[in-house]
Design an enzyme around this catalytic site. Structure first.
Site, mmCIF file in Angstrom:
data_model
loop_
_atom_site.group_PDB
_atom_site.id
_atom_site.type_symbol
_atom_site.label_atom_id
_atom_site.label_comp_id
_atom_site.label_asym_id
_atom_site.label_seq_id
_atom_site.Cartn_x
_atom_site.Cartn_y
_atom_site.Cartn_z
ATOM 1 N N ARG A 48 0.842 -1.202 0.000
ATOM 2 C CA ARG A 48 0.000 0.000 0.000
ATOM 3 C C ARG A 48 0.878 1.253 0.000
ATOM 4 N NH1 ARG A 48 -1.455 1.496 4.656
ATOM 5 N NH2 ARG A 48 -2.302 -0.488 5.354
ATOM 6 N N TYR A 101 -18.050 15.571 -15.166
ATOM 7 C CA TYR A 101 -18.302 14.137 -15.061
ATOM 8 C C TYR A 101 -19.244 13.895 -13.879
ATOM 9 C CZ TYR A 101 -17.488 9.190 -14.311
ATOM 10 O OH TYR A 101 -17.665 7.845 -14.142
ATOM 11 N N ASP A 171 -9.146 18.234 -14.751
ATOM 12 C CA ASP A 171 -9.384 16.843 -15.133
ATOM 13 C C ASP A 171 -9.038 16.746 -16.623
ATOM 14 O OD1 ASP A 171 -10.503 14.435 -16.021
ATOM 15 O OD2 ASP A 171 -12.112 14.494 -14.538
ATOM 16 N N LYS A 196 -9.591 5.369 -18.962
ATOM 17 C CA LYS A 196 -9.969 5.826 -20.295
ATOM 18 C C LYS A 196 -8.755 5.750 -21.234
ATOM 19 C CE LYS A 196 -13.618 6.461 -17.839
ATOM 20 N NZ LYS A 196 -13.997 7.741 -17.261
#
Ligand SMILES: *Cc1c(COP(=O)(O)O)cnc(C)c1O
Length: 382
Positions: A48, A101, A171, A196
């Site tokens: 992590r 979005y 973004d 994406k």
């Protein structure tokens, strides 16, 4: 190094003291053994906190945005949540562009508000009322925007944000780092849904943040571990693999999208087409100024009743009716019912997100096949 050289080589220099792999291995170990308790021997302790495959990806992500730092998260929204929780506290405020979005708006509305962080949205494409910027901690924008492809002047927004001592977050998912680099235009933080274009094959969910500022990076790095929404080693590998072809994919996405947009513009069934590469596009000038290309996303308003539109969608063979974007395969959707259904009805209508707005992610198929497919579907509408 130019774009593809960075995309291929950064983070993956062959380890000639080890086995000499030219591709970074998928390090699946969650924990790393050490020689003594004081310091981790190989630089890693727990996955992590840090993982060699993720580190290679984070170096590559930074390189393709020409940023000092890159950080990888388990989704675009995980990146956004970590960013917001790192930079904001109770009483702080966000001003965001209005064409956002849906999931980003949902975090602002349903998560951050519960922590006493408020937000407002405003149209950032025109003249902006200075008063709306006052006292905001974060200015958040998406350009080109989803789904109407509005283009916002990043440089102007960076100046306005900095005049008010706020942080500008961009973004950059739609343009990809190949066509637009907001940090160079004055943005402080870049967000990507790597799901994406960056991964590009519709087979890995992920998110990224790129920054230059040491102070912001330190907070993000701390919370990446403290909150724990990190990208898995396997997804890091897939995304590393995807980035290597980002340039060739984006070039083809763009040339296909341009031809599809021009085709759509000539159809009598189509009311208007929104694609930054079109001469007729409202935001063409600002797009040309800040982008080096226009990408593979477009939308259009189609004429006809629900039934005709459903016939159109059903007839398509190569455009799958699905959410998401940026993969090698073409996708089509109706934001009103799908990606943007969480926005209140009245607001969707006001923005022009109607049942007749269709969003397309133009894939890498042969464009002649795509256009024939669309032609057949238009015929089947009637
Ligand atoms: C998909 C998307 C996101 C969210 O990313 P996930 O990886 O789905 O969590 C954020 N912004 C934009 C513009 C997107 O298209």
């Amino acid at each position: 190094m130019r774009f593809s050289t960075k995309a291929i080589h950064t983070g993956e220099e062959p380890d000639l003291d080890g086995k000499g792999d030219v591709v970074v291995p998928i390090h699946i170990s969650t924990t790393f053994a050490r020689m003594n308790p004081e310091i981790p021997t190989g630089g890693y302790e727990y996955t992590r906190t840090g993982n060699p495959t993720r580190k290679a990806l984070e170096e590559k992500l930074a390189a393709i945005e020409d940023a000092k730092y890159g950080l990888a998260f388990s989704s675009g929204l995980a990146a956004e949540s970590t960013l917001l929780l790192s930079l904001l506290k109770k009483g702080d405020e966000i001003v965001a562009s209005d064409d956002l979005y849906g999931g980003t708006r949902r975090i602002f509305e349903s998560v951050m508000k519960n922590f006493g962080v408020n937000y407002i949205t405003t149209d950032m494409t025109g003249e902006i009322d200075e008063r709306i910027m006052k006292g905001k901690n974060i200015v958040w924008l998406e350009t080109p925007s989803n789904p109407l492809m509005k283009v916002i002047d990043i440089k102007k927004m960076a100046e306005m944000a900095h005049d008010n001592s706020s942080i500008l977050v961009v973004d950059n998912t739609f343009a990809s780092p190949y066509f637009q680099n907001p940090l160079k235009l004055g943005a402080d933080v870049i967000i990507h849904s790597t799901t994406k274009y960056i991964n590009g094959h519709s087979d890995s969910l992920g998110g990224a943040i790129m920054v230059n500022d040491d102070n912001i990076h330190e907070k993000l790095k701390f919370n990446q571990n403290a909150i724990g929404a990190v990208l898995s080693p396997f997804d890091s590998f897939l995304t590393l693999r995807g980035i290597k072809t980002l340039q060739v994919r984006m070039e083809r996405h763009q040339s296909n999208a341009m031809k599809v947009a021009e085709f759509l513009e000539g159809r009598k069934e189509v009311e208007s087409v929104y694609y930054p590469g079109l001469q007729s596009f409202k935001y063409k000038e600002i797009a040309m100024k800040q982008m080096s290309g226009y990408g593979g996303m477009l939308s259009f308003h189609i004429k006809g009743k629900r039934e005709n539109i459903n016939n159109f969608l059903r007839t398509l063979k190569y455009f799958s009716l699905a959410e998401s974007l940026g993969g090698v395969e073409s996708l089509i959707e109706i934001p009103y019912f799908m990606t943007h259904s969480s926005i209140p009805e009245e607001e969707r209508r006001k923005k022009g997100i109607s049942e007749n707005l269709i969003r397309v992610s133009v894939g890498l198929e042969d464009v002649e096949d795509l256009i024939l497919d669309l032609e057949n579907a238009f015929t089947a509408m009637r």
